[in-house]
Scaffold this motif. Structure first.
Motif, PDB file in Angstrom:
ATOM      1  N   PRO A  42       1.310   8.036   8.068  1.00  0.00           N
ATOM      2  CA  PRO A  42       3.080   7.639   7.861  1.00  0.00           C
ATOM      3  C   PRO A  42       3.077   6.260   7.288  1.00  0.00           C
ATOM      4  CG  PRO A  42       3.213   8.611  10.060  1.00  0.00           C
ATOM      5  CD  PRO A  42       1.626   8.344   9.661  1.00  0.00           C
ATOM      6  N   SER A  43       1.932   5.501   7.700  1.00  0.00           N
ATOM      7  CA  SER A  43       2.090   4.054   7.119  1.00  0.00           C
ATOM      8  C   SER A  43       1.369   4.064   5.740  1.00  0.00           C
ATOM      9  CB  SER A  43       1.298   3.257   8.290  1.00  0.00           C
ATOM     10  OG  SER A  43      -0.077   3.423   8.254  1.00  0.00           O
ATOM     11  N   CYS A  44       0.843   4.853   4.982  1.00  0.00           N
ATOM     12  CA  CYS A  44       0.160   4.870   3.729  1.00  0.00           C
ATOM     13  C   CYS A  44       1.400   4.537   2.577  1.00  0.00           C
ATOM     14  CB  CYS A  44      -0.282   6.196   3.266  1.00  0.00           C
ATOM     15  SG  CYS A  44      -1.342   6.052   1.932  1.00  0.00           S
ATOM     16  N   ALA A  45       1.573   3.283   2.367  1.00  0.00           N
ATOM     17  CA  ALA A  45       2.322   2.582   1.450  1.00  0.00           C
ATOM     18  C   ALA A  45       2.278   2.938   0.177  1.00  0.00           C
ATOM     19  CB  ALA A  45       2.511   1.158   1.531  1.00  0.00           C
ATOM     20  N   GLU A  46       1.004   3.499  -0.198  1.00  0.00           N
ATOM     21  CA  GLU A  46       0.821   3.727  -1.665  1.00  0.00           C
ATOM     22  C   GLU A  46       1.309   5.186  -2.121  1.00  0.00           C
ATOM     23  OE1 GLU A  46      -1.301   2.407   0.567  1.00  0.00           O
ATOM     24  OE2 GLU A  46      -2.224   0.582  -0.286  1.00  0.00           O
ATOM     25  N   ALA A  47       1.127   6.106  -0.786  1.00  0.00           N
ATOM     26  CA  ALA A  47       1.515   7.373  -1.108  1.00  0.00           C
ATOM     27  C   ALA A  47       3.095   7.339  -1.133  1.00  0.00           C
ATOM     28  CB  ALA A  47       0.912   8.119   0.181  1.00  0.00           C
ATOM     29  N   MET A  48       3.585   6.566  -0.084  1.00  0.00           N
ATOM     30  CA  MET A  48       5.228   6.510  -0.384  1.00  0.00           C
ATOM     31  C   MET A  48       5.677   6.132  -1.528  1.00  0.00           C
ATOM     32  SD  MET A  48       7.877   7.350   1.489  1.00  0.00           S
ATOM     33  CE  MET A  48       7.498   7.780   2.879  1.00  0.00           C
ATOM     34  N   ALA A  49       5.034   5.143  -2.218  1.00  0.00           N
ATOM     35  CA  ALA A  49       5.388   4.625  -3.331  1.00  0.00           C
ATOM     36  C   ALA A  49       5.509   5.646  -4.629  1.00  0.00           C
ATOM     37  CB  ALA A  49       4.642   3.199  -3.772  1.00  0.00           C
ATOM     38  N   ASN A  50       4.237   6.441  -4.300  1.00  0.00           N
ATOM     39  CA  ASN A  50       4.307   7.458  -5.465  1.00  0.00           C
ATOM     40  C   ASN A  50       5.199   8.527  -5.387  1.00  0.00           C
ATOM     41  OD1 ASN A  50       2.110   6.292  -7.102  1.00  0.00           O
ATOM     42  ND2 ASN A  50       0.551   6.931  -5.500  1.00  0.00           N
ATOM     43  N   VAL A  51       5.426   8.865  -4.365  1.00  0.00           N
ATOM     44  CA  VAL A  51       6.494   9.720  -3.836  1.00  0.00           C
ATOM     45  C   VAL A  51       7.840   9.576  -4.543  1.00  0.00           C
ATOM     46  CG1 VAL A  51       8.014  10.933  -2.168  1.00  0.00           C
ATOM     47  CG2 VAL A  51       5.609  11.015  -1.789  1.00  0.00           C
TER      48      VAL A  51
END
Length: 92
Positions: A42-51
């Motif tokens: 859940p701390s993967c900022a890059e994945a969250m930014a892409n979502v």
């Protein structure tokens, strides 16, 4: 159509799958892969930014803003995410 994601992939592999799907124009598969990466880390900022970017492109401005803010909480030094959030707020 739902896209199945195997649990045997690493966060990086799922992230790269998401990028490949995004590049190929398959937003549903891209978001599925990014969310699967977030399920593992859940701390993967890059994945969250892409979502966030995918939610924005789908017109879900409220969810996009929330995801951008979560991505920035995870990685406050990401200039691209700051820029994307700023443009979203300016145009939203």
């Amino acid at each position: 159509m739902a896209v199945a994601v195997s649990a045997k992939f690493s966060v990086d592999e799922l992230f790269q799958q998401g990028v490949a799907h995004f590049t190929a124009g398959n937003a549903v598969a891209a978001e599925t892969a990014f969310r699967a990466a977030l399920d593992i880390d859940p701390s993967c900022a890059e994945a969250m930014a892409n979502v966030a970017l995918l939610r924005e492109r789908d017109g879900d401005i409220v969810q996009a803003e929330s995801c951008y803010r979560r991505a920035l909480a995870l990685n406050p030094s990401c200039v691209t995410t700051h820029l994307n959030l700023g443009v979203l707020l300016l145009n939203g």
